[in-house]
Enzyme design. Structure first.
Site, PDB file in Angstrom:
ATOM      1  N   TYR A   1      11.178   9.117   0.946  1.00  0.00           N
ATOM      2  CA  TYR A   1      11.139   7.754  -0.545  1.00  0.00           C
ATOM      3  C   TYR A   1      11.825   8.362  -1.811  1.00  0.00           C
ATOM      4  O   TYR A   1      11.669   7.569  -3.043  1.00  0.00           O
ATOM      5  CB  TYR A   1       9.228   7.312  -0.914  1.00  0.00           C
ATOM      6  CG  TYR A   1       9.352   7.025   0.761  1.00  0.00           C
ATOM      7  CD1 TYR A   1       9.519   5.645   1.310  1.00  0.00           C
ATOM      8  CD2 TYR A   1       8.033   7.874   1.646  1.00  0.00           C
ATOM      9  CE1 TYR A   1       8.844   5.347   2.016  1.00  0.00           C
ATOM     10  CE2 TYR A   1       7.837   6.985   2.621  1.00  0.00           C
ATOM     11  CZ  TYR A   1       8.300   5.810   2.937  1.00  0.00           C
ATOM     12  OH  TYR A   1       7.362   4.916   4.168  1.00  0.00           O
TER      13      TYR A   1
ATOM     14  N   ARG B   1       4.716  11.349  -2.662  1.00  0.00           N
ATOM     15  CA  ARG B   1       4.831  10.377  -1.387  1.00  0.00           C
ATOM     16  C   ARG B   1       5.767  10.702  -0.857  1.00  0.00           C
ATOM     17  O   ARG B   1       6.848   9.748  -0.434  1.00  0.00           O
ATOM     18  CB  ARG B   1       3.852   9.035  -1.082  1.00  0.00           C
ATOM     19  CG  ARG B   1       4.543   9.060   0.582  1.00  0.00           C
ATOM     20  CD  ARG B   1       4.228   7.291   0.530  1.00  0.00           C
ATOM     21  NE  ARG B   1       3.963   6.893   1.690  1.00  0.00           N
ATOM     22  CZ  ARG B   1       4.429   5.377   2.141  1.00  0.00           C
ATOM     23  NH1 ARG B   1       4.859   4.140   1.155  1.00  0.00           N
ATOM     24  NH2 ARG B   1       4.609   5.265   3.489  1.00  0.00           N
TER      25      ARG B   1
ATOM     26  N   ALA C   1       4.034  -0.767   4.547  1.00  0.00           N
ATOM     27  CA  ALA C   1       2.973  -0.820   5.879  1.00  0.00           C
ATOM     28  C   ALA C   1       2.676  -2.069   6.581  1.00  0.00           C
ATOM     29  O   ALA C   1       2.672  -2.793   7.881  1.00  0.00           O
ATOM     30  CB  ALA C   1       1.912  -0.346   6.170  1.00  0.00           C
TER      31      ALA C   1
ATOM     32  N   ASN D   1       8.006  -5.471  -1.630  1.00  0.00           N
ATOM     33  CA  ASN D   1       8.005  -4.021  -0.893  1.00  0.00           C
ATOM     34  C   ASN D   1       6.548  -4.443  -0.298  1.00  0.00           C
ATOM     35  O   ASN D   1       6.011  -4.015  -0.846  1.00  0.00           O
ATOM     36  CB  ASN D   1       8.571  -2.890  -1.495  1.00  0.00           C
ATOM     37  CG  ASN D   1       8.381  -1.896  -0.310  1.00  0.00           C
ATOM     38  OD1 ASN D   1       7.721  -2.373   0.765  1.00  0.00           O
ATOM     39  ND2 ASN D   1       8.738  -1.103  -0.957  1.00  0.00           N
TER      40      ASN D   1
ATOM     41  N   HIS E   1      13.315  -2.515   0.798  1.00  0.00           N
ATOM     42  CA  HIS E   1      12.086  -1.617   1.647  1.00  0.00           C
ATOM     43  C   HIS E   1      13.009  -0.131   0.615  1.00  0.00           C
ATOM     44  O   HIS E   1      14.650  -0.048   0.613  1.00  0.00           O
ATOM     45  CB  HIS E   1      12.651  -1.948   3.101  1.00  0.00           C
ATOM     46  CG  HIS E   1      11.901  -2.453   3.425  1.00  0.00           C
ATOM     47  ND1 HIS E   1       9.765  -2.038   3.708  1.00  0.00           N
ATOM     48  CD2 HIS E   1      12.134  -3.673   4.056  1.00  0.00           C
ATOM     49  CE1 HIS E   1       9.701  -2.904   4.550  1.00  0.00           C
ATOM     50  NE2 HIS E   1      10.769  -4.215   4.361  1.00  0.00           N
ATOM     51  N   LEU E   2      12.795   0.877   0.294  1.00  0.00           N
ATOM     52  CA  LEU E   2      13.106   2.634  -0.055  1.00  0.00           C
ATOM     53  C   LEU E   2      13.949   2.354   0.940  1.00  0.00           C
ATOM     54  O   LEU E   2      15.111   3.233   1.050  1.00  0.00           O
ATOM     55  CB  LEU E   2      12.261   3.085  -0.604  1.00  0.00           C
ATOM     56  CG  LEU E   2      11.613   2.472  -2.070  1.00  0.00           C
ATOM     57  CD1 LEU E   2      10.077   3.429  -2.230  1.00  0.00           C
ATOM     58  CD2 LEU E   2      12.186   2.640  -3.565  1.00  0.00           C
TER      59      LEU E   2
ATOM     60  N   ARG F   1       8.280   0.976  13.016  1.00  0.00           N
ATOM     61  CA  ARG F   1       8.834   0.293  11.577  1.00  0.00           C
ATOM     62  C   ARG F   1       9.757  -1.134  12.131  1.00  0.00           C
ATOM     63  O   ARG F   1      10.041  -1.500  11.411  1.00  0.00           O
ATOM     64  CB  ARG F   1       9.105   1.252  10.757  1.00  0.00           C
ATOM     65  CG  ARG F   1       8.198   2.090  10.314  1.00  0.00           C
ATOM     66  CD  ARG F   1       8.494   2.642   9.348  1.00  0.00           C
ATOM     67  NE  ARG F   1       7.562   4.234   9.032  1.00  0.00           N
ATOM     68  CZ  ARG F   1       6.238   4.335   9.039  1.00  0.00           C
ATOM     69  NH1 ARG F   1       6.151   3.788   8.132  1.00  0.00           N
ATOM     70  NH2 ARG F   1       5.868   5.452   8.776  1.00  0.00           N
TER      71      ARG F   1
ATOM     72  N   ARG G   1      13.732   4.000  11.591  1.00  0.00           N
ATOM     73  CA  ARG G   1      12.679   4.968  10.945  1.00  0.00           C
ATOM     74  C   ARG G   1      12.273   5.115  13.160  1.00  0.00           C
ATOM     75  O   ARG G   1      12.789   4.216  14.096  1.00  0.00           O
ATOM     76  CB  ARG G   1      11.793   4.974   9.820  1.00  0.00           C
ATOM     77  CG  ARG G   1      12.062   5.818   9.130  1.00  0.00           C
ATOM     78  CD  ARG G   1      11.968   5.182   7.826  1.00  0.00           C
ATOM     79  NE  ARG G   1      10.529   6.407   7.348  1.00  0.00           N
ATOM     80  CZ  ARG G   1       9.569   5.938   7.245  1.00  0.00           C
ATOM     81  NH1 ARG G   1       9.499   5.073   5.940  1.00  0.00           N
ATOM     82  NH2 ARG G   1       8.337   7.108   6.861  1.00  0.00           N
TER      83      ARG G   1
ATOM     84  N   GLU H   1      13.379  -9.083   0.564  1.00  0.00           N
ATOM     85  CA  GLU H   1      12.287  -8.315   1.557  1.00  0.00           C
ATOM     86  C   GLU H   1      12.973  -7.250   0.612  1.00  0.00           C
ATOM     87  O   GLU H   1      14.061  -6.959   0.984  1.00  0.00           O
ATOM     88  CB  GLU H   1      12.463  -8.638   2.316  1.00  0.00           C
ATOM     89  CG  GLU H   1      10.971  -7.441   3.172  1.00  0.00           C
ATOM     90  CD  GLU H   1      11.140  -7.542   4.555  1.00  0.00           C
ATOM     91  OE1 GLU H   1      12.429  -8.648   5.004  1.00  0.00           O
ATOM     92  OE2 GLU H   1      10.783  -6.305   5.639  1.00  0.00           O
TER      93      GLU H   1
ATOM     94  N   PRO I   1       0.903  -1.548   0.120  1.00  0.00           N
ATOM     95  CA  PRO I   1      -0.348  -0.249  -0.101  1.00  0.00           C
ATOM     96  C   PRO I   1       1.264   1.313   0.244  1.00  0.00           C
ATOM     97  O   PRO I   1       1.584   0.924   0.509  1.00  0.00           O
ATOM     98  CB  PRO I   1      -1.075  -0.238   1.542  1.00  0.00           C
ATOM     99  CG  PRO I   1      -0.302  -1.069   2.339  1.00  0.00           C
ATOM    100  CD  PRO I   1       0.514  -2.114   1.368  1.00  0.00           C
ATOM    101  N   ASN I   2       0.139   2.338  -0.664  1.00  0.00           N
ATOM    102  CA  ASN I   2       1.007   3.863  -0.499  1.00  0.00           C
ATOM    103  C   ASN I   2       1.871   3.922  -1.955  1.00  0.00           C
ATOM    104  O   ASN I   2       2.106   5.053  -2.062  1.00  0.00           O
ATOM    105  CB  ASN I   2       1.155   3.883   0.207  1.00  0.00           C
ATOM    106  CG  ASN I   2       0.054   4.104   1.738  1.00  0.00           C
ATOM    107  OD1 ASN I   2      -1.579   4.569   1.505  1.00  0.00           O
ATOM    108  ND2 ASN I   2      -0.123   3.881   3.022  1.00  0.00           N
TER     109      ASN I   2
HETATM  110  C1  DQA Z   1       8.687   0.756   3.199  1.00  0.00           C
HETATM  111  C2  DQA Z   1       8.860   1.515   4.639  1.00  0.00           C
HETATM  112  C3  DQA Z   1       7.641   1.121   5.225  1.00  0.00           C
HETATM  113  O1  DQA Z   1       7.173   1.343   6.446  1.00  0.00           O
HETATM  114  C4  DQA Z   1       6.660   1.809   5.196  1.00  0.00           C
HETATM  115  O2  DQA Z   1       5.244   1.887   5.819  1.00  0.00           O
HETATM  116  C5  DQA Z   1       5.939   2.056   3.429  1.00  0.00           C
HETATM  117  C6  DQA Z   1       7.468   1.586   2.825  1.00  0.00           C
HETATM  118  C7  DQA Z   1      10.105   1.308   2.458  1.00  0.00           C
HETATM  119  O3  DQA Z   1      10.284   1.344   1.114  1.00  0.00           O
HETATM  120  O4  DQA Z   1      11.112   1.558   2.511  1.00  0.00           O
HETATM  121  O5  DQA Z   1       5.034   1.913   2.902  1.00  0.00           O
HETATM  122  O6  DQA Z   1       8.309  -0.606   2.995  1.00  0.00           O
END
Ligand code: DQA
Length: 143
Positions: free
Chosen positions: A23, A18, A77, A74, A100-101, A111, A107, A98, A10-11
């Site tokens: 990011y 964003r 959340a 990825n 993550h950006l 997280r 953080r 896995e 998501p997102n």
């Molecule tokens: C994320 C890190 C997560 O904590 C966050 O909720 C995201 C993006 C990242 O790619 O850094 O939506 O997965």
């Protein structure tokens, strides 16, 4: 050509606008293009997908499990709390990486937990879009 799924939670469709200070400014479409191009150079055909729906993401993981397709994930959340996603990852039949950006460990405290990491072949975080490139390279080097 070997297939790889690059699945995004998501997102992440909002990349570009964003929280760019976290990011970056690359859009999701640009990230997808980068993944397809990098995968192609490494001999993979990448299917890059994004959803804001947990059920849809789980369905794609089931597809990957059935097809013995490696996954770069990825979970966004969902990383931090989705046991349903974790259970779907546990069914995978090929490597799971896995990504993550950002670096979630640098953080907020919520997280710092990933319910997915324990099932992944490995995790790459904190390098922006390069996290995906590194994940594809790591996959290509898997025995
Ligand atoms: C994320 C890190 C997560 O904590 C966050 O909720 C995201 C993006 C990242 O790619 O850094 O939506 O997965």
């Amino acid at each position: 050509m070997r297939e790889v799924y690059v699945l995004n939670g998501p997102n992440l469709n909002r990349l570009g606008t964003r929280e760019p200070e976290i990011y970056g400014s690359m859009t999701f479409a640009q990230l997808a293009d980068l993944c397809v191009a990098t995968a192609g150079e490494l001999g993979f055909r990448a299917q890059v997908r994004q959803t804001n729906e947990e059920a849809e993401l789980i369905g794609w993981l089931h597809e990957a499990a059935d097809g013995e397709i490696p996954v770069i994930l990825n979970p966004a959340a969902f990383t931090h709390y989705s046991y349903a996603l974790r259970d779907a990852c546990a069914m995978l039949t090929a490597p799971l990486i896995e990504v993550h950006l950002s670096n979630p460990l640098a953080r907020e405290e919520f997280r710092h937990t990933s319910v997915v990491s324990g099932l992944a072949t490995g995790t790459i975080a904190g390098f922006g879009a390069t996290s995906y490139v590194l994940a594809l390279e790591a996959l290509a080097r898997q025995p």
